[in-house]
Design a protein around this motif. Structure first.
Motif, mmCIF file in Angstrom:
data_model
loop_
_atom_site.group_PDB
_atom_site.id
_atom_site.type_symbol
_atom_site.label_atom_id
_atom_site.label_comp_id
_atom_site.label_asym_id
_atom_site.label_seq_id
_atom_site.Cartn_x
_atom_site.Cartn_y
_atom_site.Cartn_z
ATOM 1 N N ARG A 70 0.835 -1.212 0.000
ATOM 2 C CA ARG A 70 0.000 0.000 0.000
ATOM 3 C C ARG A 70 0.870 1.263 0.000
ATOM 4 O O ARG A 70 0.633 2.204 -0.750
ATOM 5 C CB ARG A 70 -0.901 -0.031 1.245
ATOM 6 C CG ARG A 70 -1.508 1.296 1.669
ATOM 7 C CD ARG A 70 -2.599 1.777 0.750
ATOM 8 N NE ARG A 70 -3.558 0.720 0.466
ATOM 9 C CZ ARG A 70 -4.401 0.723 -0.566
ATOM 10 N NH1 ARG A 70 -4.377 1.730 -1.422
ATOM 11 N NH2 ARG A 70 -5.238 -0.256 -0.758
ATOM 12 N N ASP B 57 -9.012 0.141 3.291
ATOM 13 C CA ASP B 57 -9.126 0.478 1.865
ATOM 14 C C ASP B 57 -9.424 -0.742 1.010
ATOM 15 O O ASP B 57 -10.145 -0.639 0.009
ATOM 16 C CB ASP B 57 -7.876 1.218 1.364
ATOM 17 C CG ASP B 57 -6.615 0.661 1.950
ATOM 18 O OD1 ASP B 57 -6.687 -0.385 2.625
ATOM 19 O OD2 ASP B 57 -5.545 1.243 1.727
ATOM 20 N N THR C 273 -19.132 4.228 4.867
ATOM 21 C CA THR C 273 -17.696 4.466 4.607
ATOM 22 C C THR C 273 -16.978 5.036 5.834
ATOM 23 O O THR C 273 -15.816 4.712 6.070
ATOM 24 C CB THR C 273 -17.505 5.409 3.398
ATOM 25 O OG1 THR C 273 -18.341 6.545 3.582
ATOM 26 C CG2 THR C 273 -17.883 4.715 2.102
ATOM 27 N N ALA D 98 -13.872 3.199 7.701
ATOM 28 C CA ALA D 98 -12.557 3.837 7.822
ATOM 29 C C ALA D 98 -12.041 3.848 9.257
ATOM 30 O O ALA D 98 -10.835 3.927 9.485
ATOM 31 C CB ALA D 98 -12.635 5.261 7.274
#
Ligand code: AMP
Length: 391
Positions: free
Chosen positions: A281, A331, A349, A353
């Motif tokens: 990432r 993600d 979302t 997160a």
């Protein structure tokens, strides 16, 4: 009942000691050893430590030892870990070389160190015993099938935990009860609407499994742990035609091809950076195109398998994320869930997160199906199954 769960790697030995009582299980001690050369010595050391720490007054108090065995030739399920288990592990040692020999060795050692304890093996393939022949068979000649080549599936303990826990979290106690007794009673009747789950075990090793009423209907992993999703450094699915082509064109031996597909492929192979998704990432975020491709390929493969099970299940009630990546990688979860609103999966979302390594419901209030994080707990599954088998 005191149940020791033994986790054996090619050079490691980890254990957890559970006190089991009904459905509940409490960890009373845990420990581990790395760079193990002599399993007998570390097992005896672990037992001596439990005694000197006052956890047990004698090793005889440990009534049972559970082993999360991986791939047995002609054997699966939750069974007594006797010579037949050792023979079945030896029979497929070449297919699961990192997993089978340590467990065969560990079972032999525990039989000597704890002669009075019941030894129980729960195969990682056990959860897939009831998948259909159509999903379990490859289109290969009969002689290949006769030597045991078929889809077995792995991560059975993890997906089994998801089957039980997701039903509990969704208020389907009827399904949870069936799932709990699966290895004792087989698939049970469930009244009312079917409960349909797609479970994503995403970690160093990954798989996606479709589950109906607590029973697996199919999984992404196949004959060996070299299949399905791209793994940390193992290849995942690959066209069988690629191996002879690469051997001839690159001039490499079969052993070398196998080594590269086992050690230098997966996230590591595609990214050229690391087998750990956190490093991949970071590289992708700083513009490394290969690292970006590795992440995209993983997400693509996860969605490919979710789609397959969505169709086979005829819909979905819960999409579950578990294991290192599934529990932590916000993600990857977001990318997997993108555009699935039409299938009844709406991700919150903000909740996604901020959720790491805890049990959570990540779906919006108006989502028809749930999107859950369920932290993996394979050791507890082992301890529970050992307890259920012996009770
Ligand atoms: P497991 O096999 O379940 O132990 O998962 C190990 C993998 O999970 C690691 O190789 C990482 O790729 C990933 N992982 C572990 N912790 C985190 C984290 N905090 N954030 C993102 N990925 C993680």
């Amino acid at each position: 009942m005191l149940v020791l769960v033994a986790n054996l790697g090619s050079t490691s030995f980890k254990y957890r000691l559970f006190r089991m009582d009904g459905q509940g299980g409490e960890v009373v001690a845990k420990g581990g050893y790395e760079r193990v050369e002599d399993y007998a010595a570390v097992i005896d050391d672990a037992l001596a430590t439990l005694q000197s720490d006052g956890v047990i007054s004698s090793p005889d108090e440990i009534e049972a030892v559970g082993f999360k065995t991986v791939l047995g030739k002609d054997l699966s399920g939750c069974v007594n870990a006797d010579q037949s288990v050792i023979d079945s592990l030896d029979g497929f040692a070449a297919v699961a070389p990192a997993h089978n020999p340590p467990y065969a060795n560990g079972i032999r050692q525990f039989a000597k160190s704890l002669p009075k304890a019941r030894l129980v093996a729960l195969f990682e393939t056990a959860f897939y015993q009831w998948t259909s022949p159509a999903s379990a068979n490859y289109a290969i000649p009969r002689s290949w099938r006769e030597i045991g080549i078929r889809r077995y599936g792995f991560h059975g303990a993890s997906h089994k935990f998801v089957a039980e826990r997701s039903a509990e979290l969704c208020g389907r106690e009827d399904v949870a009860a069936v799932a709990r007794r699966l290895y004792q009673n087989g698939p049970g009747e469930v009244e009312g609407a079917p409960f349909r789950v797609v479970s994503c075990h995403l970690g160093g090793s990954s798989s996606v499994t479709g589950i109906r009423n607590g029973v697996a209907i199919g999984t992404s992993m196949g004959f060996s742990p070299q299949s399905g999703l791209p793994q940390n450094n193992r290849v995942g699915d690959l066209d069988s035609g690629a191996i002879p082509y690469a051997m001839r064109t690159l001039g490499i031996s079969l052993d070398e091809a196998e080594r590269q597909l086992t050690k230098e492929s997966g996230l590591l192979g595609l990214s050229g950076v690391s087998n750990d998704i956190r490093d991949v990432r970071e590289a992708a975020d700083s513009g490394n195109a290969d690292a970006r491709l590795a992440l995209d390929a993983l997400v693509h493969s996860i969605r490919h398998w979710i789609g397959a099970f969505l169709i086979e299940l005829g819909g979905i009630d819960a999409l579950v994320f578990t294991a290192g990546i599934g529990e932590n990688s916000t993600d990857i979860r977001a990318a997997v869930c993108e555009g699935l609103e039409g299938f009844g999966l709406k991700l919150d979302t903000a909740k996604n997160a901020s959720t790491r390594a805890v049990e959570a419901d990540l779906s919006t209030a108006d989502s028809a199906a749930r999107i859950l994080v369920i932290p993996a707990n394979e050791e507890l599954v082992l301890a529970r199954e050992v307890y259920r088998k012996l009770s």
